[in-house]
Design a protein around this motif. Sequence first.
Motif, PDB file in Angstrom:
ATOM      1  N   ASN A 145       0.832  -1.208   0.000  1.00  0.00           N
ATOM      2  CA  ASN A 145       0.000   0.000   0.000  1.00  0.00           C
ATOM      3  C   ASN A 145       0.871   1.265   0.000  1.00  0.00           C
ATOM      4  N   ILE A 146       1.944   1.250   0.777  1.00  0.00           N
ATOM      5  CA  ILE A 146       2.866   2.396   0.802  1.00  0.00           C
ATOM      6  C   ILE A 146       3.525   2.578  -0.558  1.00  0.00           C
ATOM      7  N   TYR A 147       3.907   1.456  -1.180  1.00  0.00           N
ATOM      8  CA  TYR A 147       4.537   1.518  -2.499  1.00  0.00           C
ATOM      9  C   TYR A 147       3.586   2.150  -3.522  1.00  0.00           C
ATOM     10  N   LEU A 148       2.328   1.738  -3.491  1.00  0.00           N
ATOM     11  CA  LEU A 148       1.350   2.331  -4.415  1.00  0.00           C
ATOM     12  C   LEU A 148       1.205   3.831  -4.160  1.00  0.00           C
ATOM     13  N   GLY A 149       1.199   4.216  -2.883  1.00  0.00           N
ATOM     14  CA  GLY A 149       1.117   5.635  -2.556  1.00  0.00           C
ATOM     15  C   GLY A 149       2.312   6.417  -3.061  1.00  0.00           C
ATOM     16  N   ASP A 150       3.500   5.807  -2.957  1.00  0.00           N
ATOM     17  CA  ASP A 150       4.716   6.466  -3.461  1.00  0.00           C
ATOM     18  C   ASP A 150       4.650   6.626  -4.974  1.00  0.00           C
ATOM     19  N   MET A 151       4.151   5.591  -5.658  1.00  0.00           N
ATOM     20  CA  MET A 151       4.045   5.669  -7.114  1.00  0.00           C
ATOM     21  C   MET A 151       3.025   6.730  -7.539  1.00  0.00           C
ATOM     22  N   TRP A 152       1.927   6.812  -6.788  1.00  0.00           N
ATOM     23  CA  TRP A 152       0.906   7.829  -7.099  1.00  0.00           C
ATOM     24  C   TRP A 152       1.481   9.233  -6.897  1.00  0.00           C
ATOM     25  N   SER A 153       2.246   9.405  -5.829  1.00  0.00           N
ATOM     26  CA  SER A 153       2.874  10.704  -5.582  1.00  0.00           C
ATOM     27  C   SER A 153       3.854  11.059  -6.694  1.00  0.00           C
ATOM     28  N   ALA A 154       4.640  10.070  -7.140  1.00  0.00           N
ATOM     29  CA  ALA A 154       5.634  10.330  -8.186  1.00  0.00           C
ATOM     30  C   ALA A 154       4.983  10.706  -9.513  1.00  0.00           C
ATOM     31  N   MET A 155       3.757  10.239  -9.735  1.00  0.00           N
ATOM     32  CA  MET A 155       3.059  10.550 -10.986  1.00  0.00           C
ATOM     33  C   MET A 155       2.517  11.985 -11.019  1.00  0.00           C
ATOM     34  N   LYS A 156       2.389  12.598  -9.857  1.00  0.00           N
ATOM     35  CA  LYS A 156       1.903  13.976  -9.808  1.00  0.00           C
ATOM     36  C   LYS A 156       2.981  14.931 -10.310  1.00  0.00           C
ATOM     37  N   SER A 157       2.577  16.055 -10.834  1.00  0.00           N
ATOM     38  CA  SER A 157       3.543  17.060 -11.273  1.00  0.00           C
ATOM     39  C   SER A 157       4.202  17.697 -10.058  1.00  0.00           C
ATOM     40  N   GLU A 158       5.394  18.215 -10.270  1.00  0.00           N
ATOM     41  CA  GLU A 158       6.108  18.880  -9.187  1.00  0.00           C
ATOM     42  C   GLU A 158       5.297  20.056  -8.647  1.00  0.00           C
ATOM     43  N   LYS A 159       4.636  20.761  -9.546  1.00  0.00           N
ATOM     44  CA  LYS A 159       3.832  21.915  -9.138  1.00  0.00           C
ATOM     45  C   LYS A 159       2.680  21.489  -8.230  1.00  0.00           C
ATOM     46  N   LYS A 160       2.018  20.377  -8.571  1.00  0.00           N
ATOM     47  CA  LYS A 160       0.901  19.902  -7.761  1.00  0.00           C
ATOM     48  C   LYS A 160       1.378  19.430  -6.389  1.00  0.00           C
ATOM     49  N   ARG A 161       2.519  18.740  -6.346  1.00  0.00           N
ATOM     50  CA  ARG A 161       3.055  18.296  -5.053  1.00  0.00           C
ATOM     51  C   ARG A 161       3.385  19.485  -4.162  1.00  0.00           C
ATOM     52  N   GLN A 162       3.942  20.531  -4.755  1.00  0.00           N
ATOM     53  CA  GLN A 162       4.289  21.712  -3.981  1.00  0.00           C
ATOM     54  C   GLN A 162       3.038  22.414  -3.461  1.00  0.00           C
ATOM     55  N   LYS A 163       1.988  22.458  -4.286  1.00  0.00           N
ATOM     56  CA  LYS A 163       0.734  23.086  -3.862  1.00  0.00           C
ATOM     57  C   LYS A 163       0.121  22.309  -2.698  1.00  0.00           C
ATOM     58  N   GLU A 164       0.115  20.987  -2.780  1.00  0.00           N
ATOM     59  CA  GLU A 164      -0.395  20.163  -1.682  1.00  0.00           C
ATOM     60  C   GLU A 164       0.429  20.394  -0.418  1.00  0.00           C
ATOM     61  N   HIS A 165       1.721  20.526  -0.602  1.00  0.00           N
ATOM     62  CA  HIS A 165       2.598  20.766   0.546  1.00  0.00           C
ATOM     63  C   HIS A 165       2.229  22.078   1.241  1.00  0.00           C
ATOM     64  N   GLU A 166       2.066  23.134   0.470  1.00  0.00           N
ATOM     65  CA  GLU A 166       1.724  24.438   1.050  1.00  0.00           C
ATOM     66  C   GLU A 166       0.385  24.389   1.774  1.00  0.00           C
ATOM     67  N   ASP A 167      -0.582  23.678   1.194  1.00  0.00           N
ATOM     68  CA  ASP A 167      -1.887  23.539   1.846  1.00  0.00           C
ATOM     69  C   ASP A 167      -1.758  22.791   3.171  1.00  0.00           C
ATOM     70  N   ASN A 168      -0.950  21.749   3.183  1.00  0.00           N
ATOM     71  CA  ASN A 168      -0.773  20.961   4.407  1.00  0.00           C
ATOM     72  C   ASN A 168      -0.043  21.760   5.484  1.00  0.00           C
ATOM     73  N   VAL A 169       0.889  22.589   5.075  1.00  0.00           N
ATOM     74  CA  VAL A 169       1.583  23.447   6.042  1.00  0.00           C
ATOM     75  C   VAL A 169       0.586  24.396   6.706  1.00  0.00           C
ATOM     76  N   GLN A 170      -0.306  24.955   5.934  1.00  0.00           N
ATOM     77  CA  GLN A 170      -1.294  25.874   6.488  1.00  0.00           C
ATOM     78  C   GLN A 170      -2.245  25.161   7.453  1.00  0.00           C
ATOM     79  N   LYS A 171      -2.522  23.877   7.205  1.00  0.00           N
ATOM     80  CA  LYS A 171      -3.343  23.111   8.139  1.00  0.00           C
ATOM     81  C   LYS A 171      -2.640  22.961   9.486  1.00  0.00           C
TER      82      LYS A 171
END
Length: 619
Positions: free
Chosen positions: A101-127
Motif C-alpha cells: 500500500n505504501i509503495y502504491l502511494g509512493d508511485m501515485w505521488s511520483a506521478m503527480k507534477s512537481e507543481k501539484k506536489r508543492q501546492k499540496e505541501h503548502e496547503d498541508n503546512v497551512q493546516k
Amino acid sequence: MRTPPPTPKPHLSQTHAPNTTTANSPQPSAFPWSGGSALLCSPHLLLLLLLPSCQPPAMADLQTPLVRPKRKKVLVDYLVQFRWILVIFVVLPASALIYFNIYLGDMWSAMKSEKKRQKEHEDNVQKVVKRLKQRNPKKDGLVCTARKPWIAVGMRNVDYKRVRHFEVDLSAFRNILEIDAERMVAKVEPLVNMGQISRATCPMNLSLAVVAELDDLTVGGLINGYGIEGSSHIYGLFSDTVVALEIVLADGRVVRATKDNEYSDLFSGVPWSQGTLGFLVSAEIKLIPIKEYMRLTYTPVKGPLKEVAQAYADAVAPRDGDPAKVPDFVEGMVYSATEGVMMTGVYASKEEAKKKGNKINSVGWWFKPWFYQHAQTALKRGEFVEYIPTREYYHRHTRCLYWEGKLILPFGDQFWFRFLFGWLMPPKVSLLKATQGDAIRNYYHDNHVIQDMLVPLYKVGDALEFVHHEMEVYPLWLCPHRLFKLPVKTMIYPEPGFEHQQRQGDTSYAQMFTDVGVYYTPACIFRGEEFDGAESVKRLEQWLIENHSYQPQYAVTELNEKDFWRMFDASHYEHCRHKYGAVGTFMSVYYKSKKGRKSEKEVQEAEAAILEPAYADEA
C-alpha cells in the motif's frame, strides 16, 4: 553546560573468553519488537533479581564476562520463545500488505507534477499552522504529533503520549517535492523514508550523501534525531548533509533555516532535538553522484578486541594518511571477542562490475543469505571482493533488520524459508511493537539490548571490551562518522582540543567517531543466567559520559535529568527553545526521551516552564 568528564577509568583487559553464542546459533526467539499478546499487560509477570552488586568489578575480574546466577523461567519466557507463530501468521502478511500500500502511494505521488506536489505541501503546512493556533495553552497540554506511539522505529517508550497532550497531524507529509540535479539537492517532506528516496534517485545515478540502511527510517527522524551510514566518515551524520529546513514554530510562523541565514541558530539546534523546537515540514538535503555498483572488499580480522578495533580504524583512516586510499563506505562487524570482518566499499561503474572474472552479488533478492551471515563467511574464506548493485547495498540490512531477524524468526535464515517466504521479510517494526503488551515490552527492557554508542575512534577498543564484559552481545556493528567542529556548541560536539592531538582519522575541522551498535540478546540469557538490563544500561550510560561519548535517543535510556545534560550540552538548545517560543508549547528533549509514564504534575510544570535546568549547577 556539560562539565569536563572525570578521569577515565582504566580500560578493560585485552584478554577475553570468546562468546560461543552468536546470531547464527540455534536460540529462542527474543526480539523486543516481535508480536505478542497485547492482553498480557501486567509487568508483574516478569520478576528479575538485581545483580549482586552495581559496582564495577575489580581489575582482576575483567578477564572474562561477568559470572551471573541462574534465573528461573517464567511464563513470559515461553510466550517470547514461541512468538514466531504470531509473526508468521499475522505480522508478516499484514506487513506485506502495508508495504504494498505504501509503495502504491509512493508511485501515485511520483506521478503527480512537481507543481501539484508543492501546492499540496503548502496547503498541508497551512493546516498545521491553523491547528497550532487552535491550542488553548491553559488546558490542552504540550504539543506533539498525532502519530501512534507504536509507529516510531525505535525502542524508546513514547510514554509522553499517554497523558494529556495536544496532537497535530503530520501524516500527509510523505512526498518527494523536488530532485534538483543542477543544485544537487533533494527537497522532501519529513515522512519520506530511505527506501522511497533511494528508489527515486538511484536510477538517476544520484543519492543522498548518507542513506541510512533500513528502508523505513524517515527523513524527519534522521534529522530531528540521528542517522548514520557507512559513508558518514566522509559526510558526517545525516543531519550534517542537510542544506535547509522548513519549520513551523510554536507561534505558527513558517521559517526556512539554513546555516548562514537569520535562522542559522535554529538550523544548528534542530539535530538531536527530537522535534522539540518546532515541526519540521520539509528539508533540502545534499545529493552526490554515484555509480551503479559498489565494489566491496571483505577483510577478516582475528585477535583480541583491541586488535580488531585497530584493524577497523585502519579501514576507516589508512595510517599513511593518503586520501586516495579512503573508501567511499566503511563498515565493521564483530562476531565474537576474537573475530570480526571489515568491509570497505568503492563506487564502481556497470562496465567495471561486468568485466570478466568479477563477481556480482545481488544481495537484494529475497532468497539470498542474510547480509551479516554472508559477510561472516570471510572468516573461513579469507579476504574476497564482489560487486553489489548500489541500491541493494544501501539497504543490505533491511531484510533481516541487521541480525535481529534471527530472534524474530529463529529459522528465518534457512534456505527453505528464504526461498518460500523471504519475499515477506522484513516484518514491519511498527506492527511488531503494536502487538506487544507492557509485560512483553518490560521483558525486553530487562533481557535484551538495543543501544548505540557514539564513541571517539581511538576509544573503540575500550568500548568493545566494556560491552563484552558488561553485556556479552554479538554481533556488534561498527560504523564511523565525522563529528564536525561547529561555530556553536550543539548538543553533541567533539572533544575539546581534539585538533591538536593528531589522532588517527581526525582532521583540523572534525573528530572521527564510531557508532558501536549493540543489538541482540546477551549471551548470559541463552545460558539461562540472570541479566539486569536496566542496570547494565545505566553502567553503559555512565561509561559514555566519562568517555565523551553519546547515546542516541531512539533507545531506552535510564538517565536522570542531571546525567542527561552531563552527556549532552544544553546551552545552544535552551537558547533556541526560548528564542523561538518552544518553552511551554513543545516538550523538552529530556521530558520526551526519559523513561516512564509522565504525570499530570509533570505536564503542568512543563507547560508553565518552571522546571529548573539540570545543568544549572554544573556551570
